[in-house]
Scaffold this motif. Structure first.
Motif, PDB file in Angstrom:
ATOM      1  N   ALA A  46      -1.569  11.399  14.266  1.00 38.22           N
ATOM      2  CA  ALA A  46      -1.591  10.335  15.260  1.00 38.22           C
ATOM      3  C   ALA A  46      -2.050   9.004  14.681  1.00 38.22           C
ATOM      4  O   ALA A  46      -1.655   7.956  15.178  1.00 38.22           O
ATOM      5  N   GLU A  47      -2.884   9.007  13.656  1.00 36.68           N
ATOM      6  CA  GLU A  47      -3.412   7.777  13.087  1.00 36.68           C
ATOM      7  C   GLU A  47      -3.292   7.821  11.572  1.00 36.68           C
ATOM      8  O   GLU A  47      -3.538   8.853  10.953  1.00 36.68           O
ATOM      9  N   SER A  48      -2.905   6.682  11.000  1.00 38.97           N
ATOM     10  CA  SER A  48      -2.768   6.621   9.550  1.00 38.97           C
ATOM     11  C   SER A  48      -2.890   5.178   9.088  1.00 38.97           C
ATOM     12  O   SER A  48      -2.734   4.243   9.870  1.00 38.97           O
ATOM     13  N   VAL A  49      -3.171   5.028   7.801  1.00 43.02           N
ATOM     14  CA  VAL A  49      -3.168   3.713   7.176  1.00 43.02           C
ATOM     15  C   VAL A  49      -2.604   3.895   5.769  1.00 43.02           C
ATOM     16  O   VAL A  49      -2.907   4.884   5.102  1.00 43.02           O
ATOM     17  N   THR A  50      -1.721   2.996   5.367  1.00 40.50           N
ATOM     18  CA  THR A  50      -1.152   3.031   4.022  1.00 40.50           C
ATOM     19  C   THR A  50      -1.380   1.675   3.371  1.00 40.50           C
ATOM     20  O   THR A  50      -1.651   0.680   4.049  1.00 40.50           O
ATOM     21  N   VAL A  51      -1.233   1.646   2.046  1.00 39.26           N
ATOM     22  CA  VAL A  51      -1.320   0.401   1.292  1.00 39.26           C
ATOM     23  C   VAL A  51      -0.115   0.325   0.379  1.00 39.26           C
ATOM     24  O   VAL A  51       0.265   1.315  -0.239  1.00 39.26           O
ATOM     25  N   ASP A  52       0.484  -0.837   0.294  1.00 51.10           N
ATOM     26  CA  ASP A  52       1.618  -1.033  -0.604  1.00 51.10           C
ATOM     27  C   ASP A  52       1.164  -0.833  -2.049  1.00 51.10           C
ATOM     28  O   ASP A  52       0.015  -1.132  -2.402  1.00 51.10           O
ATOM     29  N   ALA A  53       2.063  -0.353  -2.886  1.00 47.50           N
ATOM     30  CA  ALA A  53       1.744   0.003  -4.269  1.00 47.50           C
ATOM     31  C   ALA A  53       1.369  -1.186  -5.133  1.00 47.50           C
ATOM     32  O   ALA A  53       0.733  -1.020  -6.171  1.00 47.50           O
ATOM     33  N   THR A  54       1.729  -2.392  -4.708  1.00 48.34           N
ATOM     34  CA  THR A  54       1.416  -3.592  -5.489  1.00 48.34           C
ATOM     35  C   THR A  54       0.703  -4.607  -4.607  1.00 48.34           C
ATOM     36  O   THR A  54       1.149  -4.897  -3.493  1.00 48.34           O
ATOM     37  N   GLY A  55      -0.405  -5.142  -5.105  1.00 49.70           N
ATOM     38  CA  GLY A  55      -1.117  -6.236  -4.469  1.00 49.70           C
ATOM     39  C   GLY A  55      -0.891  -7.498  -5.280  1.00 49.70           C
ATOM     40  O   GLY A  55      -0.507  -7.431  -6.445  1.00 49.70           O
ATOM     41  N   ARG A  56      -1.148  -8.662  -4.669  1.00 49.09           N
ATOM     42  CA  ARG A  56      -0.957  -9.926  -5.374  1.00 49.09           C
ATOM     43  C   ARG A  56      -2.305 -10.544  -5.725  1.00 49.09           C
ATOM     44  O   ARG A  56      -3.245 -10.513  -4.931  1.00 49.09           O
ATOM     45  N   LEU A  57      -2.382 -11.143  -6.923  1.00 43.77           N
ATOM     46  CA  LEU A  57      -3.590 -11.803  -7.411  1.00 43.77           C
ATOM     47  C   LEU A  57      -3.217 -13.199  -7.877  1.00 43.77           C
ATOM     48  O   LEU A  57      -2.478 -13.356  -8.850  1.00 43.77           O
ATOM     49  N   ALA A  58      -3.699 -14.226  -7.161  1.00 35.50           N
ATOM     50  CA  ALA A  58      -3.419 -15.619  -7.526  1.00 35.50           C
ATOM     51  C   ALA A  58      -4.391 -16.070  -8.612  1.00 35.50           C
ATOM     52  O   ALA A  58      -5.448 -15.457  -8.831  1.00 35.50           O
ATOM     53  N   ASP A  59      -4.062 -17.165  -9.284  1.00 32.63           N
ATOM     54  CA  ASP A  59      -4.898 -17.702 -10.358  1.00 32.63           C
ATOM     55  C   ASP A  59      -6.301 -18.080  -9.886  1.00 32.63           C
ATOM     56  O   ASP A  59      -7.259 -18.026 -10.650  1.00 32.63           O
ATOM     57  N   ASP A  60      -6.455 -18.472  -8.601  1.00 28.72           N
ATOM     58  CA  ASP A  60      -7.762 -18.876  -8.091  1.00 28.72           C
ATOM     59  C   ASP A  60      -8.614 -17.697  -7.614  1.00 28.72           C
ATOM     60  O   ASP A  60      -9.693 -17.882  -7.062  1.00 28.72           O
ATOM     61  N   GLY A  61      -8.150 -16.453  -7.808  1.00 33.44           N
ATOM     62  CA  GLY A  61      -8.904 -15.270  -7.412  1.00 33.44           C
ATOM     63  C   GLY A  61      -8.548 -14.742  -6.036  1.00 33.44           C
ATOM     64  O   GLY A  61      -9.152 -13.785  -5.562  1.00 33.44           O
ATOM     65  N   THR A  62      -7.574 -15.350  -5.365  1.00 36.76           N
ATOM     66  CA  THR A  62      -7.158 -14.885  -4.045  1.00 36.76           C
ATOM     67  C   THR A  62      -6.335 -13.603  -4.192  1.00 36.76           C
ATOM     68  O   THR A  62      -5.379 -13.552  -4.952  1.00 36.76           O
ATOM     69  N   VAL A  63      -6.752 -12.581  -3.452  1.00 36.75           N
ATOM     70  CA  VAL A  63      -6.094 -11.278  -3.481  1.00 36.75           C
ATOM     71  C   VAL A  63      -5.387 -11.061  -2.145  1.00 36.75           C
ATOM     72  O   VAL A  63      -5.949 -11.347  -1.095  1.00 36.75           O
ATOM     73  N   THR A  64      -4.160 -10.550  -2.196  1.00 39.10           N
ATOM     74  CA  THR A  64      -3.423 -10.198  -0.982  1.00 39.10           C
ATOM     75  C   THR A  64      -3.033  -8.732  -1.072  1.00 39.10           C
ATOM     76  O   THR A  64      -2.412  -8.309  -2.046  1.00 39.10           O
ATOM     77  N   LEU A  65      -3.454  -7.971  -0.062  1.00 37.05           N
ATOM     78  CA  LEU A  65      -3.138  -6.546   0.037  1.00 37.05           C
ATOM     79  C   LEU A  65      -2.402  -6.326   1.347  1.00 37.05           C
ATOM     80  O   LEU A  65      -2.634  -7.047   2.332  1.00 37.05           O
TER      81      LEU A  65
END
Length: 156
Positions: free
Chosen positions: A44-63
Motif C-alpha cells: 500500500a505504501e512505497s518510496v523509490t529513488v531514481d538511480a541518478t541524482g544531480r550535483l551542481a558546481d555550487d553543491g546543490t543536490v537534486t534527488l
C-alpha cells in the motif's frame, strides 16, 4: 510561556529529523515499513529513488523518485538525505509535501550541501515518507515508509 515557540520548536525538530532521512534508487536497496501493520501494508505504501541524482558546481543536490501513501491525518512529507564515504555523515536534501491518496506520485527534493563537499560518483540515499500526526495538541512524527539505496551523483 506561549504555545507558539514550543510548537515552532517541535515543528523545527520534526523538519530536521525529516532532513536527516534520505532517498533511495534502483540499485540494491533496503525498504523499511515504519508504521504499525494494521495501518500500512508493504504493497500500500512505497518510496523509490531514481538511480541518478544531480550535483551542481555550487553543491546543490537534486534527488527524485516516486511515492505512494495512504491513510494520513496530518501533513505528510517526502524527505531525503545523501551520504558519501561515511555512513555516519548524512546531508539533508529538502522535503516535498506528499499527497496520500493511494496513487503513485513523483517527488523531487533539492538542497545545498554546505558542510562537506559531495563529489560526482557513488552515493547512498535515504528517502522517507513522514507524517506530522496531531497527538495531544502537538504534531508528532509518524514514519510511513523509508528506503535506503545506492545511487550515482552526476554533474548537472
Amino acid at each position: 510561556m506561549s504555545l507558539r515557540p514550543v510548537l515552532a520548536t517541535a515543528l523545527g525538530s520534526a523538519a530536521l529529523l525529516c532532513a536527516a532521512v534520505g532517498p533511495a534508487t534502483a540499485a540494491p536497496a533496503e525498504s523499511v515499513t515504519a508504521a504499525p501493520a494494521e495501518s500500512v501494508t508493504a504493497s500500500a505504501e512505497s518510496v523509490t529513488v531514481d538511480a541518478t541524482g544531480r550535483l551542481a558546481d555550487d553543491g546543490t543536490v537534486t534527488l527524485s523518485g516516486t511515492y505512494t501513501c495512504t491513510d494520513a491525518t496530518g501533513p505528510v512529507f517526502v524527505s531525503s538525505s545523501v551520504s558519501q564515504d561515511s555512513p555516519t555523515s548524512r546531508h539533508g536534501v529538502g522535503g516535498t509535501r506528499a499527497v496520500c491518496d493511494g496513487a503513485e506520485h513523483h517527488w523531487e527534493n533539492t538542497g545545498k550541501v554546505t558542510s562537506e563537499k559531495l563529489e560526482p560518483g557513488a552515493a547512498r540515499v535515504e528517502a522517507t515518507i513522514m507524517e506530522l500526526r496531531p497527538a495531544g495538541g502537538l504534531p508528532l512524527p509518524f514514519f510511513h515508509v523509508a528506503r535506503q539505496q545506492d545511487i550515482k551523483l552526476a554533474k548537472g
